[in-house]
Scaffold this motif. Structure first.
Motif, PDB file in Angstrom:
ATOM      1  N   ASP A  41       0.852  -1.198   0.000  1.00 29.90           N
ATOM      2  CA  ASP A  41       0.000   0.000   0.000  1.00 29.90           C
ATOM      3  C   ASP A  41       0.881   1.239   0.000  1.00 29.90           C
ATOM      4  O   ASP A  41       2.108   1.148  -0.027  1.00 29.90           O
ATOM      5  CB  ASP A  41      -0.952  -0.028   1.194  1.00 29.90           C
ATOM      6  N   ALA A  42       0.268   2.404   0.052  1.00 32.35           N
ATOM      7  CA  ALA A  42       1.008   3.659  -0.119  1.00 32.35           C
ATOM      8  C   ALA A  42       1.621   4.174   1.179  1.00 32.35           C
ATOM      9  O   ALA A  42       2.369   5.166   1.156  1.00 32.35           O
ATOM     10  CB  ALA A  42       0.097   4.717  -0.730  1.00 32.35           C
ATOM     11  N   ARG A  43       1.338   3.573   2.321  1.00 27.75           N
ATOM     12  CA  ARG A  43       1.868   4.086   3.585  1.00 27.75           C
ATOM     13  C   ARG A  43       3.338   3.743   3.703  1.00 27.75           C
ATOM     14  O   ARG A  43       3.736   2.611   3.400  1.00 27.75           O
ATOM     15  CB  ARG A  43       1.086   3.490   4.746  1.00 27.75           C
ATOM     16  N   PRO A  44       4.178   4.679   4.137  1.00 27.92           N
ATOM     17  CA  PRO A  44       5.619   4.433   4.224  1.00 27.92           C
ATOM     18  C   PRO A  44       5.958   3.454   5.344  1.00 27.92           C
ATOM     19  O   PRO A  44       5.170   3.236   6.266  1.00 27.92           O
ATOM     20  CB  PRO A  44       6.211   5.811   4.491  1.00 27.92           C
ATOM     21  N   LEU A  75       1.574   0.525  -8.322  1.00 22.68           N
ATOM     22  CA  LEU A  75       0.452   0.020  -9.119  1.00 22.68           C
ATOM     23  C   LEU A  75      -0.705  -0.356  -8.198  1.00 22.68           C
ATOM     24  O   LEU A  75      -1.049  -1.537  -8.036  1.00 22.68           O
ATOM     25  CB  LEU A  75       0.882  -1.199  -9.958  1.00 22.68           C
ATOM     26  N   PRO A  76      -1.333   0.629  -7.591  1.00 23.93           N
ATOM     27  CA  PRO A  76      -2.433   0.310  -6.657  1.00 23.93           C
ATOM     28  C   PRO A  76      -3.691  -0.110  -7.418  1.00 23.93           C
ATOM     29  O   PRO A  76      -3.915   0.312  -8.554  1.00 23.93           O
ATOM     30  CB  PRO A  76      -2.656   1.619  -5.913  1.00 23.93           C
ATOM     31  N   LEU A  77      -4.503  -0.960  -6.775  1.00 26.94           N
ATOM     32  CA  LEU A  77      -5.801  -1.302  -7.341  1.00 26.94           C
ATOM     33  C   LEU A  77      -6.865  -0.303  -6.930  1.00 26.94           C
ATOM     34  O   LEU A  77      -7.861  -0.136  -7.632  1.00 26.94           O
ATOM     35  CB  LEU A  77      -6.209  -2.715  -6.897  1.00 26.94           C
ATOM     36  N   ASP A  78      -6.646   0.325  -5.771  1.00 27.70           N
ATOM     37  CA  ASP A  78      -7.609   1.318  -5.263  1.00 27.70           C
ATOM     38  C   ASP A  78      -6.808   2.418  -4.595  1.00 27.70           C
ATOM     39  O   ASP A  78      -6.035   2.171  -3.660  1.00 27.70           O
ATOM     40  CB  ASP A  78      -8.561   0.660  -4.265  1.00 27.70           C
ATOM     41  N   TYR A 131      -6.226  -0.143   1.298  1.00 19.27           N
ATOM     42  CA  TYR A 131      -4.862  -0.557   1.623  1.00 19.27           C
ATOM     43  C   TYR A 131      -4.736  -2.096   1.596  1.00 19.27           C
ATOM     44  O   TYR A 131      -3.760  -2.654   1.104  1.00 19.27           O
ATOM     45  CB  TYR A 131      -4.462  -0.021   3.004  1.00 19.27           C
ATOM     46  N   ALA A 132      -5.741  -2.811   2.124  1.00 17.57           N
ATOM     47  CA  ALA A 132      -5.697  -4.271   2.136  1.00 17.57           C
ATOM     48  C   ALA A 132      -5.747  -4.850   0.713  1.00 17.57           C
ATOM     49  O   ALA A 132      -5.108  -5.859   0.410  1.00 17.57           O
ATOM     50  CB  ALA A 132      -6.849  -4.827   2.963  1.00 17.57           C
ATOM     51  N   LEU A 133      -6.517  -4.204  -0.153  1.00 16.54           N
ATOM     52  CA  LEU A 133      -6.625  -4.685  -1.535  1.00 16.54           C
ATOM     53  C   LEU A 133      -5.314  -4.524  -2.286  1.00 16.54           C
ATOM     54  O   LEU A 133      -4.946  -5.346  -3.128  1.00 16.54           O
ATOM     55  CB  LEU A 133      -7.744  -3.929  -2.252  1.00 16.54           C
ATOM     56  N   ASN A 134      -4.578  -3.452  -1.945  1.00 12.89           N
ATOM     57  CA  ASN A 134      -3.335  -3.189  -2.671  1.00 12.89           C
ATOM     58  C   ASN A 134      -2.176  -4.053  -2.182  1.00 12.89           C
ATOM     59  O   ASN A 134      -1.173  -4.186  -2.887  1.00 12.89           O
ATOM     60  CB  ASN A 134      -2.961  -1.717  -2.552  1.00 12.89           C
ATOM     61  N   ARG A 135      -2.247  -4.625  -0.968  1.00 14.17           N
ATOM     62  CA  ARG A 135      -1.197  -5.508  -0.462  1.00 14.17           C
ATOM     63  C   ARG A 135      -1.406  -6.914  -1.074  1.00 14.17           C
ATOM     64  O   ARG A 135      -2.200  -7.701  -0.586  1.00 14.17           O
ATOM     65  CB  ARG A 135      -1.228  -5.582   1.067  1.00 14.17           C
TER      66      ARG A 135
END
Length: 694
Positions: free
Chosen positions: A205-208, A255-258, A266-270
């Motif tokens: 996800d996008a969180r550092p 390349l995030p899905l959402d 965040y869960a979908l992108n992991r």
């Protein structure tokens, strides 16, 4: 002899002259080449024979096809034109030619089919050339081999990519139980496929990454790469794939899905995306060339110019006892089952057989159709076997294989293409280690037939107008053995009967006019040949003649009419008138009947049984004039005069023929009483006395 000048008496005696140098013996060579080209499960064979310098006679090309390959009839091409089929027997082909000049080349091609269900392995076709040279008969070349192979092959069928999306907890690359279950289902689907490569792409996800965790994952790219490696290694271990078939890449948050800043997004992108490059593999059998071309060269020698050698060819008019005539013949006329042959031999052939020595092929009383045979001998597994024919060891080149039963208690050795001579061939199987004789067997190869006998039990002697009469004869060679299958001979039939093949030939070639009265037969198993006649409704004696080399044999058989329904055909026509003349102009002819007059005809034909077993044929025609000399014996109906007949197969025959108004014939078994036209049966060209009393 040498002619020299007479010496001068006054001259001193000359020194003894040295003998003239011996003329060199001609030497040559013959080359045999065997090649093949396969297309799917068809094989096109090509045989080339090259001869140099020394003429050859009585050439015989023997080809032994392996089990699983079968010659296709009608495919032989000799010198670019259609040729006769070879002599075929037990997987062996024999081609013959009479002569090969000093320097010449011949080419032969034919086609064979390969059984698709044959077990994988080598298919070895062997060829050998036998010939006579001016120096010695029955010379042979080495064996030439053509090797094909039935091999298992793998066919790859491309399949679409497979993509899965395992999910991970925050700052973790460990698989959860539900992720493992999803990957196990994918692995199960992939086990029947050949995995060429796995591409694993990790995402975060996008969180550092927090500062206290950067010692584990420097950034999201490292975290996503670890996740991809975890999934790829899990699948690779399950499918036993090497490391070089795995490629992993971490895309981090790129390349995030959402893109929403929510917990769910965040869960979908992991995740890890998997792409499998796969082929489905199917096993099948294909035919491959191992040795597609082979050749051998044999040296040949001519006769010395001073030597007087006998011509190895048979005398003019004498048949080669080992040859079968290469002439066209109606094979259906033999109407006999094919001669028994030894099919493919597998180790299962030995199942249920007692251990020890046994002769399995050829069986007793086997009559080989060609001068070549297979030999199958059972023996203990620890015994090596040597095979002898008429005191000479069968060449090792004829040995094919040794089979052993699964339990290791019984073995059998197979020889193929073993040569035979006309007459008895005595085979002996010996142990190699001590030379002891274990088995003896005699195979008789029949020579040309010299006599025949009528076989009533195999004959059909019906005169019903529908069934072709079939006369069975058994032919014997000079030693009293039944003739071998495939031998072709000729026979003739005396009128009024005709051979069925003669009429068929006339239909196929009407311009020939049926000139040749002799037709051909082919010998089947047990020396039986079936001679077919054209169907006839006329009971009585049929005479057939079979010529042999030194004499002609005559067969007289009786064709009987089976029980049948009555046939009745008749017609009557007539007219009547009354003459009356009024207003007379001139006087009537005094010979003309006055008043009432009539004119008419009655004709009928009847045939059937009376009083149980008497056959009566009766015909009356009141229009016939016995004094009319234009009517001949045995007249047939003129179809153009009375009837319109259609069809090329229409046949004309006659029954109840008589120059008189009446025809009567009554018969039972071989008793016949007849009034009408008849054949006397006196066909002998001998002095005879014929008494006729009224």
């Amino acid at each position: 002899f040498h002619v020299v000048a007479a010496p001068d008496p006054a001259a001193p005696a000359p020194a003894a002259a040295a003998p003239p140098p011996a003329a060199p013996v001609p030497e040559g060579r013959v080359k045999l080449r065997l090649g093949s080209r396969q297309d799917d499960f068809l094989v096109d064979y090509r045989v080339e024979i090259e001869n140099h310098d020394v003429p050859l006679e009585n050439l015989r090309l023997t080809l032994v096809l392996p089990d699983g390959i079968r010659y296709m009839e009608g495919t032989t091409v000799w010198e670019g034109t259609d040729g006769s089929d070879p002599e075929v027997g037990d997987g062996t082909l024999v081609y013959r030619t009479d002569h090969a000049s000093g320097t010449c080349a011949h080419t032969l091609t034919f086609r064979a089919s390969v059984a698709r269900d044959r077990a994988a392995g080598d298919l070895v076709t062997r060829g050998m050339l036998t010939f006579d040279t001016p120096a010695a008969p029955r010379q042979r070349s080495e064996v030439v081999q053509n090797v094909l192979a039935l091999a298992s092959a793998h066919e790859r069928i491309p399949k679409p990519d497979v993509v899965v999306h395992p999910h991970f907890a925050t700052l973790s690359h460990e698989l959860r139980p539900e992720d493992r279950a999803e990957l196990d289902a994918v692995i199960a689907r992939l086990r029947n496929r050949d995995i060429l490569h796995i591409h694993a792409s990790g995402h975060s996800d996008a969180r550092p990454i927090p500062a206290h965790r950067r010692s584990v994952y420097a950034d999201n790219y490292a975290l996503s790469t670890a996740r991809a490696e975890t999934v790829a290694r899990y699948i690779a271990r399950a499918l036993e794939l090497p490391e070089n078939r795995i490629t992993v890449f971490g895309y981090g948050p790129d390349l995030p899905l959402d893109r929403a800043p929510t917990r769910e997004a965040y869960a979908l992108n992991r995740r890890v995306g998997l792409r499998f490059v796969t082929d489905e593999v199917r096993d099948h059998t294909e035919l491959r060339a191992v040795r597609a071309l082979d050749e051998v060269v044999a040296a040949t020698r001519g006769a010395s110019p001073e030597a007087v050698t006998a011509d190895p060819r048979p005398a003019e008019g004498a048949a080669d006892p080992g040859a079968t005539a290469a002439i066209a013949v109606n094979r259906s006329a033999s109407l006999a089952p094919p001669a028994p042959a030894l099919g493919p031999v597998e180790p299962s052939f030995l199942d249920g057989r007692d251990p020890g020595w046994a002769w399995h092929w050829p069986p007793p009383e086997h009559s080989p159709p060609i001068p070549s045979v297979k030999i199958l001998v059972q023996h203990p597994p620890d015994a090596a076997v040597a095979l002898y024919r008429n005191g000479e060891r069968v060449p090792a080149l004829n040995f094919d294989e040794t089979l052993t039963r699964a339990d290791g208690t019984v073995s059998a050795s197979l020889w193929t293409g073993v040569d035979l001579e006309v007459g008895d061939n005595r085979f002996v199987a010996r142990r190699v280690d001590d030379g002891s004789v274990q088995l003896e067997h005699t195979v008789h190869y029949s020579g040309p037939p010299v006599r025949a006998e009528f076989v009533e039990a195999r004959s059909v002697l019906a005169a019903d107008g529908l069934t072709p009469p079939r006369i069975a004869i058994r032919l014997y060679d000079q030693e009293g053995h039944p003739a071998r299958p495939g031998v072709i001979g000729e026979f003739s039939v005396d009128p009024p009967h005709r051979a069925r093949q003669e009429l068929e030939s006339l239909r196929n070639d009407p311009l020939s006019g049926g000139d040749g009265r002799r037709v051909r037969y082919m010998v089947g198993p047990d020396g039986i040949a079936l001679l077919e006649l054209q169907p006839t409704a006329r009971p009585g004696e049929a005479i057939l003649r079979v010529p042999f080399r030194e004499r002609e044999q005559e067969f007289r058989v009786w064709l009987a009419s089976p029980p049948r329904d009555w046939i009745l055909v008749g017609l009557a026509e007539g007219e009547a008138g009354y003459r009356e003349l009024t207003g007379r102009v001139e006087s009537l002819d005094p010979d003309l009947d006055a008043d009432f007059w009539t004119d008419g005809r009655i004709a009928f034909y009847a045939k059937g049984r009376v009083r149980g077993d008497w056959l009566l044929t009766l015909a009356v025609d009141t229009e016939r004039d016995p004094d009319d000399r234009t009517e001949t014996l045995g007249d047939v109906i003129d179809p153009d005069a009375y009837y319109t007949l259609y069809g090329d197969a229409t046949e004309q025959d006659y029954d109840a023929a008589s120059r008189e108004k009446l025809y009567v014939r009554i018969e039972r078994d071989r008793f016949v009483a007849q009034f009408g036209d008849m054949e006397t049966g006196l066909t002998y060209n001998e002095l005879a006395r014929y008494d006729r009393r009224l």
